[in-house]
Enzyme design. Structure first.
Site, PDB file in Angstrom:
ATOM      1  N   HIS A   1       2.841 -20.626  46.831  1.00 52.86           N
ATOM      2  CA  HIS A   1       4.063 -21.328  47.190  1.00 52.86           C
ATOM      3  C   HIS A   1       3.950 -22.790  46.793  1.00 52.86           C
ATOM      4  CE1 HIS A   1       7.640 -22.512  49.418  1.00 52.86           C
ATOM      5  NE2 HIS A   1       6.934 -23.536  49.903  1.00 52.86           N
TER       6      HIS A   1
ATOM      7  N   GLU B   1      19.747 -13.682  21.199  1.00 51.32           N
ATOM      8  CA  GLU B   1      18.792 -14.782  21.093  1.00 51.32           C
ATOM      9  C   GLU B   1      19.203 -15.784  20.030  1.00 51.32           C
ATOM     10  OE1 GLU B   1      14.714 -12.504  22.636  1.00 51.32           O
ATOM     11  OE2 GLU B   1      14.825 -13.237  20.576  1.00 51.32           O
TER      12      GLU B   1
ATOM     13  N   LEU C   1       9.183  -2.469  19.522  1.00 56.49           N
ATOM     14  CA  LEU C   1       8.671  -3.658  20.197  1.00 56.49           C
ATOM     15  C   LEU C   1       7.275  -3.971  19.685  1.00 56.49           C
ATOM     16  CD1 LEU C   1       9.712  -2.743  23.855  1.00 56.49           C
ATOM     17  CD2 LEU C   1      10.821  -4.427  22.372  1.00 56.49           C
TER      18      LEU C   1
ATOM     19  N   GLU D   1      30.468  -6.638  19.752  1.00 57.49           N
ATOM     20  CA  GLU D   1      29.609  -5.496  20.082  1.00 57.49           C
ATOM     21  C   GLU D   1      30.428  -4.213  20.059  1.00 57.49           C
ATOM     22  OE1 GLU D   1      27.160  -2.712  20.985  1.00 57.49           O
ATOM     23  OE2 GLU D   1      26.329  -4.737  20.752  1.00 57.49           O
TER      24      GLU D   1
ATOM     25  N   VAL E   1      19.164  -7.740  21.410  1.00 54.73           N
ATOM     26  CA  VAL E   1      18.170  -8.805  21.574  1.00 54.73           C
ATOM     27  C   VAL E   1      18.326  -9.874  20.498  1.00 54.73           C
ATOM     28  CG1 VAL E   1      15.703  -9.332  21.620  1.00 54.73           C
ATOM     29  CG2 VAL E   1      16.541  -7.228  22.676  1.00 54.73           C
ATOM     30  N   ILE E   2      18.320  -9.464  19.230  1.00 57.67           N
ATOM     31  CA  ILE E   2      18.369 -10.429  18.132  1.00 57.67           C
ATOM     32  C   ILE E   2      19.679 -11.211  18.149  1.00 57.67           C
ATOM     33  CG2 ILE E   2      18.406 -10.677  15.616  1.00 57.67           C
ATOM     34  CD1 ILE E   2      16.609  -8.164  15.499  1.00 57.67           C
ATOM     35  N   GLY E   3      20.798 -10.511  18.313  1.00 59.40           N
ATOM     36  CA  GLY E   3      22.093 -11.175  18.308  1.00 59.40           C
ATOM     37  C   GLY E   3      22.239 -12.206  19.409  1.00 59.40           C
TER      38      GLY E   3
ATOM     39  N   GLY F   1       0.815  -1.206   0.000  1.00 55.27           N
ATOM     40  CA  GLY F   1       0.000   0.000   0.000  1.00 55.27           C
ATOM     41  C   GLY F   1       0.848   1.254   0.000  1.00 55.27           C
TER      42      GLY F   1
END
Length: 477
Positions: free
Chosen positions: A456, A199, A331, A215, A195-197, A123
């Site tokens: 518990h 995981e 996110l 990094e 995060v991506i690296g 679109g």
């Protein structure tokens, strides 16, 4: 209205777009949603990056690799003996693809259920608004032009490549290629300890890869509370990830069947490493190329992000933008909340998105999750606070699980005791963080959580104990 004229047209069916479309339809609007994602068969695959090459497939691979890791290293302690253990990468990928398709099909079902008209294609704005609204051109599998009185731009983001090293998805991989590696690479390089690296590096490390993470920043997980980040770094390195900070990449060259990376480390020493595969995860860029923003004068900043105010309104009347294509954290759940809020604002309601209570999760093992401010931020802002921590080592359920690494940390206002931030590294942190989000949204104090009865034995007792620790009165540590 004809079937080509709609109250609301949503461009993009990722987490923000499809949720916005459904909520708008629930509020009584005629809604169209346009999305160009296709599966291998050329059929519609709504869900955006998250469903197709992000959140969902990565979690499927993380789960599969974690099962294998447990069978390899953890079962014996439970009295479970496994002989001749092997791993079928093709079956893992097949299962991952099945999970993705289930989510694609689920979104298409939800569109039908909520009477959202779906168009499979790309679109773009075709021109200025007319009497019926903005004309939106659709190209791709479907070719058409429709109009919308209100437009919601939810076109998401794309992976950022290293200069001079474009993704070929065979040797130099974005998240897309990293989710489709067909054989376990002996040596895997990862540029970017985000995060991506982390995981995807964890997935292939569990399956036998020697994983080296490079990094550029001098600190590990700079957005995470420093104490939690240090604990996570220690645990991930112990598992076998080689994490190198302060690296400056000078050259990346793809050969016939490997990739050579030249870089300097934090001490300025030069290195040359050869990898079978290289995952590049150095951030993402807004997906606004081809949107036709120039045809209508839609304001886009120097980074390609659509410019919006706090309500997600653009500079054009009746045009909104949400998710990765605008400011704020990239996110999926942030995009969803903005999608709902915008649909409700179009209906004259008061949509709500609180950036301070958006949780963050990194699905490594152990998981890392947090919400609100960290200690570095509170110190920088001069806010007086109290801190309380509780280790999973002292939690009965964690002991029974055989997973006692990590801790829960509470930060509360020194005067009012209002919870300012909660940070977790440990088992099921992604689930535990929701209690903190609810508490902060209702302006709860650490004392409130400390006084609430928790089942518990449960991992959530560590949350209660961390809240008690703010007042230095833990019961089990």
């Amino acid at each position: 209205m004809s079937n080509k004229q709609f109250d609301v047209v949503v461009i993009g069916a990722g987490p923000g777009g499809y949720i916005a479309a459904i909520r708008a339809a629930q509020l009584g609007f005629s809604v169209a949603c346009i999305d160009e994602w296709s599966n291998d068969a050329g059929k519609p695959a709504p869900g955006g990056t998250c469903t197709n090459v992000g959140c969902i497939p990565s979690k499927a691979l993380l789960q599969s690799s974690e099962h294998f890791d447990h069978a390899s290293h953890g079962f014996k302690e439970h009295g479970i003996n496994v002989e001749g253990l092997s791993f079928d990468v093709a079956q893992m990928l097949k299962r991952k693809n099945t999970v993705v398709k289930q989510n694609n099909d689920g979104i298409l079902f939800l569109f039908k259920k909520n009477k959202v008209t779906f168009f499979h294609g790309r679109g773009a704005f075709a021109g200025a608004a007319g009497a019926e609204g903005y004309p939106i051109a659709i190209s791709g599998p479907t070719t058409d032009t429709i109009t919308g009185k209100q437009i919601i731009v939810a076109t998401g983001s794309n992976p950022r490549a290293l200069p001079g090293a474009p993704f070929d998805e065979k040797l130099i991989l974005s998240n897309t290629g990293a989710l489709n590696i067909e054989t376990v690479p002996a040596k895997l390089g990862v540029i970017g300890a985000g995060v991506i690296g982390l995981e995807l590096g964890s997935v292939w490390r569990r399956l036998g890869s020697e994983v080296t993470v490079l990094e550029g920043l001098p600190t590990f997980l700079g957005a995470v509370d420093e104490q939690i980040a240090k604990e996570a770094h220690k645990l991930l390195v112990k598992q076998g990830l080689s994490i190198n900070l302060g690296c400056k990449i000078s050259k990346v060259e793809a050969g016939k069947d490997n990739v050579t990376v030249e870089y300097t480390d934090a001490k300025g020493e030069a290195h040359k490493s050869v990898f079978d595969k290289l995952i590049v995860s150095i951030g993402r860029t807004a997906n606004t190329i081809g949107l036709g923003a120039d045809k209508v004068g839609l304001a886009v900043d120097e980074r390609g992000l659509v410019t919006v105010d706090e309500d997600c309104k653009t500079n054009l009347p009746n045009v909104w933008a949400i998710g990765d294509v605008v400011r704020g954290p990239m996110l999926a759940h942030k995009a969803e909340e903005e999608g709902v809020a915008v649909a409700e604002r179009i209906a004259g309601q008061h949509g709500h998105t609180n950036f301070n209570t958006i949780p963050w999760v990194i699905y490594t093992h152990p998981e890392i999750a947090f919400v609100g401010k960290n200690e570095q931020q509170l110190k920088a802002e001069g806010i007086a606070y109290k801190a309380g921590t509780f280790p999973f080592l002292a939690n009965g359920r964690a002991r029974a699980l055989g997973d006692t690494s990590g801790m829960v940390k509470f930060l509360a206002d020194a005067t009012t005791d209002e919870i300012l931030g909660v940070h977790i590294v440990g088992p099921m942190a992604s689930e535990l963080i929701s209690e903190a989000v609810v508490a902060m949204e209702f302006k709860a104090s650490a004392e409130d959580i400390a006084r609430i009865c928790h089942a518990h034995p449960s991992l959530s007792e560590a949350t209660k104990e961390a809240a008690l620790a703010v007042d230095k009165r833990t019961l089990n540590f």
